[in-house]
Scaffold this active site. Structure first.
Site, mmCIF file in Angstrom:
data_model
loop_
_atom_site.group_PDB
_atom_site.id
_atom_site.type_symbol
_atom_site.label_atom_id
_atom_site.label_comp_id
_atom_site.label_asym_id
_atom_site.label_seq_id
_atom_site.Cartn_x
_atom_site.Cartn_y
_atom_site.Cartn_z
ATOM 1 N N THR A 44 103.312 54.170 4.817
ATOM 2 C CA THR A 44 103.547 53.051 3.897
ATOM 3 C C THR A 44 104.701 52.214 4.433
ATOM 4 O O THR A 44 105.628 52.762 5.024
ATOM 5 C CB THR A 44 103.898 53.611 2.503
ATOM 6 N N THR A 47 106.141 48.353 8.570
ATOM 7 C CA THR A 47 105.710 48.673 9.937
ATOM 8 C C THR A 47 104.252 49.125 9.919
ATOM 9 O O THR A 47 103.455 48.729 10.789
ATOM 10 C CB THR A 47 106.630 49.763 10.548
ATOM 11 N N GLY A 99 106.234 54.721 9.281
ATOM 12 C CA GLY A 99 107.541 54.158 9.623
ATOM 13 C C GLY A 99 108.669 55.073 9.170
ATOM 14 O O GLY A 99 108.438 56.183 8.676
ATOM 15 N N ALA A 100 109.895 54.612 9.329
ATOM 16 C CA ALA A 100 111.071 55.362 8.853
ATOM 17 C C ALA A 100 112.189 54.367 8.603
ATOM 18 O O ALA A 100 112.210 53.272 9.168
ATOM 19 C CB ALA A 100 111.501 56.401 9.882
ATOM 20 N N ASP A 101 113.120 54.792 7.760
ATOM 21 C CA ASP A 101 114.286 53.933 7.489
ATOM 22 C C ASP A 101 115.404 54.189 8.492
ATOM 23 O O ASP A 101 116.115 53.273 8.891
ATOM 24 C CB ASP A 101 114.804 54.202 6.066
ATOM 25 N N GLY A 113 112.262 54.407 1.620
ATOM 26 C CA GLY A 113 112.758 53.097 1.194
ATOM 27 C C GLY A 113 111.809 52.440 0.200
ATOM 28 O O GLY A 113 112.222 51.712 -0.692
ATOM 29 N N GLY A 114 110.533 52.721 0.358
ATOM 30 C CA GLY A 114 109.535 52.178 -0.569
ATOM 31 C C GLY A 114 109.139 53.187 -1.642
ATOM 32 O O GLY A 114 108.199 52.940 -2.408
ATOM 33 N N GLU A 120 104.115 60.735 1.645
ATOM 34 C CA GLU A 120 104.260 60.629 3.108
ATOM 35 C C GLU A 120 104.578 61.987 3.729
ATOM 36 O O GLU A 120 104.075 62.321 4.808
ATOM 37 C CB GLU A 120 105.367 59.627 3.449
ATOM 38 N N LYS A 138 116.355 50.963 13.774
ATOM 39 C CA LYS A 138 116.247 52.143 12.910
ATOM 40 C C LYS A 138 116.877 53.382 13.575
ATOM 41 O O LYS A 138 117.050 54.412 12.930
ATOM 42 C CB LYS A 138 114.779 52.441 12.599
HETATM 43 C C1 A5P Z 1 108.061 54.174 2.317
HETATM 44 O O1 A5P Z 1 108.463 54.812 1.171
HETATM 45 C C2 A5P Z 1 108.986 54.513 3.430
HETATM 46 O O2 A5P Z 1 109.124 55.856 3.723
HETATM 47 C C3 A5P Z 1 108.693 53.747 4.694
HETATM 48 O O3 A5P Z 1 107.909 54.470 5.578
HETATM 49 C C4 A5P Z 1 109.999 53.450 5.341
HETATM 50 O O4 A5P Z 1 110.838 52.962 4.321
HETATM 51 C C5 A5P Z 1 109.856 52.447 6.469
HETATM 52 O O5 A5P Z 1 109.492 51.235 5.930
HETATM 53 P P1 A5P Z 1 109.428 49.916 6.787
HETATM 54 O O6 A5P Z 1 108.377 50.109 7.813
HETATM 55 O O7 A5P Z 1 109.073 48.848 5.780
HETATM 56 O O8 A5P Z 1 110.786 49.703 7.368
#
Ligand code: A5P
Length: 236
Positions: A44, A47, A99-101, A113-114, A120, A138
């Protein structure tokens, strides 16, 4: 009116473009790892929003995907990617991409972050190979707060008191009904904190992902290249 023809993008716009380019390149490199007939966990975030069209453009007719959020499911279906439940795939995936924060030098991740980190983490753990896709900013020297946490609604005041300093997020609950909060304390040792968060009654899941969950991190850098960092989970 005079038009300043020399004015290009502002520094902030250029920075944003470089970050978006990094996300897109990492996402495209991950899409290229997927082979037809694979079962694929879709993460999610912004990215992953680049991953889905890259994957759809490969026209792999035998793919079966699991989405970690309603937003990802919607986008995947719009692009013609088949989305099933994890149960329909017997709880196992060939590959998951997300993705990751933050990514630490030791391979720890902060995600959520989301607010989607619970699903996940389940999807990442169910996959033989977990590929993380990030833009270069990141990569951090030291992980720092916030660490997202999903809490059971029942007894949330007690859970918050046990996890202080923590703040409930002004956001809707997760699709599974959990409340999303952000732990704001120090992260001296991610393993210790991970154990503490996981061991607190009322915590459904937290956003620290251990290096053992990660097979590799694909980093889209500012020079337009994709670097691969090995994770601790073996790629079979
Ligand atoms: C979602 O809850 C998150 O784990 C995302 O995978 C993480 O925040 C990375 O998001 P972006 O790709 O928007 O930076």
């Amino acid at each position: 009116m005079a038009i300043d023809s020399a004015s290009g993008p502002s520094p902030a716009e250029s920075e944003h473009e470089l970050i978006e380019q990094g996300k897109r390149l990492a996402a495209e490199a991950a899409a290229a790892l997927v082979r037809d007939e694979m079962t694929v966990g879709l993460g999610t975030g912004s990215t992953v929003a680049y991953l889905l069209p890259a994957l759809a453009s490969r026209k792999l007719t035998g793919l079966r995907c699991v989405a970690t959020s309603p937003a990802t499911e919607r986008q995947a279906l719009e692009l013609g990617l088949p989305v099933l439940s994890l149960e329909a795939l017997d709880g196992h995936l060939d590959i998951a991409i997300d993705g990751a924060d933050q990514v630490s030098p030791q391979g720890w991740l902060i995600k959520g972050g989301g607010g989607a980190h619970t699903r996940e983490k389940i999807v990442a753990a169910a996959a033989s190979r977990f590929v993380v896709i990030v833009s270069a900013e990141k990569l951090v020297k030291d992980l720092c707060a916030p660490v997202p946490v999903e809490l059971l609604r029942f007894g949330v005041a007690a859970s918050l008191a046990a996890l202080s300093p923590i703040e409930l997020r002004k956001a809707p609950p997760s699709p599974d009904g959990g409340l999303i909060a952000d732990y704001l304390g120090p992260i001296d040792d991610p393993a210790d904190l991970s154990d503490r968060l996981a061991g607190t009654p009322g915590v459904i899941e937290h956003g620290l992902f251990a290096p053992e969950m990660v097979s590799e991190v694909l980093v889209g850098d500012r020079a337009g290249e994709v670097r691969r960092l090995d994770g601790a989970k073996p790629v079979l």
